[in-house]
Motif scaffolding. Structure first.
Motif, PDB file in Angstrom:
ATOM      1  N   LEU A  17       0.836  -1.212   0.000  1.00  0.00           N
ATOM      2  CA  LEU A  17       0.000   0.000   0.000  1.00  0.00           C
ATOM      3  C   LEU A  17       0.869   1.260   0.000  1.00  0.00           C
ATOM      4  O   LEU A  17       0.562   2.251  -0.674  1.00  0.00           O
ATOM      5  N   ARG A  19       3.896   1.478  -1.198  1.00  0.00           N
ATOM      6  CA  ARG A  19       4.536   1.610  -2.501  1.00  0.00           C
ATOM      7  C   ARG A  19       3.577   2.219  -3.524  1.00  0.00           C
ATOM      8  O   ARG A  19       3.985   2.944  -4.424  1.00  0.00           O
ATOM      9  N   GLU A  20       2.324   1.893  -3.366  1.00  0.00           N
ATOM     10  CA  GLU A  20       1.347   2.419  -4.325  1.00  0.00           C
ATOM     11  C   GLU A  20       1.065   3.894  -4.109  1.00  0.00           C
ATOM     12  O   GLU A  20       0.566   4.566  -5.025  1.00  0.00           O
ATOM     13  N   ASP A  21       1.400   4.381  -2.925  1.00  0.00           N
ATOM     14  CA  ASP A  21       0.939   5.732  -2.594  1.00  0.00           C
ATOM     15  C   ASP A  21       2.052   6.613  -2.032  1.00  0.00           C
ATOM     16  O   ASP A  21       1.962   7.138  -0.925  1.00  0.00           O
TER      17      ASP A  21
END
Lengths: 363, 186
Positions: A17, A19-21
């Motif tokens: 999560l 890494r995605e944000d």
């Protein structure tokens, strides 16, 4: 043990999560920074307060250090030169070059006294003895002078140096009283050299080989001269009186008695003349003893005043010695400061790091 | 990386300087393209201030550009090197400004979630982001280095000046704290 880069699954899910944000920059700012990066961050660097002083300080410090080194080198070389001059001066003066020899009042400064004659030009320049030559009536006194020196030469050069000694003696108008030379081992010479040419002869002899030792001395023989002269004058006066008495003698006995006394007086006159000649010769000729020794160390090269590669090597060695000494001094002076500076820099770094970390804790 | 395209790809281009063949020279352009957004993400997470993060990121890259000649590959990777510079700049900023302002809200995803799963995922990300903001700076830092900057434990250790083992431990603790913070907010 090294902790693995992987995390437990529940934490890896959180990581996914994250890494995605990630926080993303504003595109406008990003474009602006791209432009600055493409231009090589051409903004002129801010002038640091200490930039200029440091830029001046370093060349000035370098210049000062160079000047200090140059001064020390010059002082070192000149002092070394003075030592050499003193050595040569002592070897050429009346004092001993090796062991100090007591100098009597008469012999002190006798080196500069006139050689043979009683009269000495008062305009003669003062020499190594110092003082005014006429201040102690030396110009009216007679000096017996003597010198000795030890020459060292390579064994194969002994013969040449021996020939040179004889050649110098002849050139000075002197003579070899005695000599002994044995192959490559050396030899000894007793020379008689006119006093007025003694200095030049000694200089020429010194140029033949390495001078290990050189001594000169002088002895006041004025009293002996006066005594011999007085005896001669006295004998001559007595002879004249006897001759007058002989002229007045009327009897044979009286005449024979006077003649007998005349013979005695004539003998005394002859002896006085001989004594006078001896004293005169002692004043006119200096005794020079030369010892010639073989030097197998190879360090007895003849010093004829030329600057040879060996001299250059010696000078280079001396310069290196002086430079090494200076480097040691500089190191001894600079090392404590360098250590203190290193400690200060290390302390400043540690302090800065701690302050940064503290800022992180406070955030 | 093209600005605005999200995650950057790792570039480890190293060019050789002909003058010093044994010492690889830094390809600053490649490093900049590779690390710009990651450095920003790390600094923004650490400082909690978008404006300050922009300033510090720009300052960090400028410093890196000017100190590129002193980069020594034997002392670590170029990403770790530039993140170390960024960390110094960020900590200096923290020390100077004592700034603890709340992180300005990140722009939300431009497009609305197309599906229910996507919406759920967006909510989870927001929860994690909010939980991350509550963590101490040290924890945020190590998390940002790991998941925003993409450094491995060894590189994180190089940036923080600790051992790789210690870096792994710090990361594990920080993630546990984050987990707890997320759970607390649920």
């Amino acid at each position: 043990m090294t902790a693995p880069d992987t995390l437990p699954p529940e934490l890896e899910e959180l990581g996914a999560l994250l890494r995605e944000d990630p926080p993303r920059p504003d595109p406008a700012w990003a474009r602006q920074l791209d432009a600055r990066a493409a231009a090589g961050f051409s903004r002129p660097p801010r002038k640091r307060r200490w930039a200029k002083p440091r830029s001046l300080f370093l060349p000035a410090a370098g210049l000062a250090a160079t000047a200090a080194v140059a001064v020390i080198v010059v002082i070192g070389i000149s002092s070394a030169g003075n030592v050499g001059s003193n050595d040569s001066g002592s070897s050429g003066s009346g004092s001993s070059a090796g062991a100090p020899a007591p100098r009597s009042k008469e012999s002190a400064g006798g080196e500069s006294a006139s050689s043979a004659g009683l009269a000495r030009p008062k305009t003669a320049p003062p020499t190594a003895g110092g003082g005014n030559p006429g201040s102690d009536s030396r110009d009216a006194r007679r000096q017996e002078r003597s010198a000795s020196m030890t020459l060292a030469a390579r064994p194969r050069e002994i013969e040449d140096v021996a020939d040179g000694i004889v050649r110098v003696t002849d050139a000075a108008g002197g003579f070899v009283a005695s000599s002994s030379v044995s192959g490559g081992d050396g030899g000894s010479f007793e020379l008689r050299i006119p006093t007025n040419r003694l200095q030049k002869a000694l200089a020429d002899l010194s140029a033949l080989a390495h001078v290990r030792d050189r001594r000169q001395s002088s002895r006041d023989i004025t009293a002996e001269t006066v005594s011999a002269r007085g005896r001669l004058r006295e004998a001559r006066n007595e002879r004249e009186g006897l001759l007058r008495a002989l002229a007045r003698a009327t009897t044979v006995n009286e005449t024979e008695s006077i003649k007998a006394r005349l013979r005695t007086v004539n003998a005394r006159i002859a002896a006085a003349r001989t004594a006078m000649r001896r004293v005169d010769n002692r004043a006119r000729y200096a005794n020079v003893s030369v010892s010639l020794v073989a030097d197998r160390s190879g360090g007895a090269a003849a010093d004829d005043g030329r600057w040879t590669p060996a001299d250059a090597f010696g000078d280079a060695l001396r310069v290196l010695e002086v430079a090494a000494g200076i480097a040691m001094l500089v190191l001894a002076i600079a090392a404590p400061f360098a250590i203190l500076a290193a400690l200060a820099v290390g302390a400043a770094r540690v302090t800065g790091r701690r302050r940064r970390e503290r800022a992180l804790d406070l955030a | 990386m093209v600005p605005g395209d999200g995650r950057s790809t790792r570039v480890s281009t190293v060019t050789l300087d002909p003058a010093t063949p044994t010492r690889p020279a830094l390809d600053f352009d490649a490093l900049y393209r590779d690390a710009r957004d990651d450095v920003y993400a790390y600094v923004a997470t650490l400082l909690h201030d978008r404006g300050a993060a922009e300033d510090v990121t720009a300052q960090a890259f400028e410093r890196a550009f000017r100190k590129a000649g002193s980069y020594d590959a034997r002392r670590g990777g170029e990403r770790a090197w530039v993140f170390g510079i960024a960390r110094h700049a960020a900590l200096d900023e923290l020390r100077r400004r004592k700034r603890t302002a709340a992180l300005a809200a990140d722009p939300e995803d431009a497009a609305a979630p197309a599906t229910e799963d996507a919406a759920e995922r967006a909510l989870e990300r927001a929860a994690v982001r909010a939980a991350l903001a509550t963590l101490p700076a040290r924890d945020r830092e190590v998390i940002a280095l790991k998941f925003h900057a993409g450094l491995d434990n060894a590189e994180i250790a190089g940036v923080l000046g600790v051992s790789a083992t210690n870096a792994g431990t710090l990361l594990h603790r920080a993630m546990n704290k984050l987990r707890e913070a997320v759970d607390d907010r649920a």
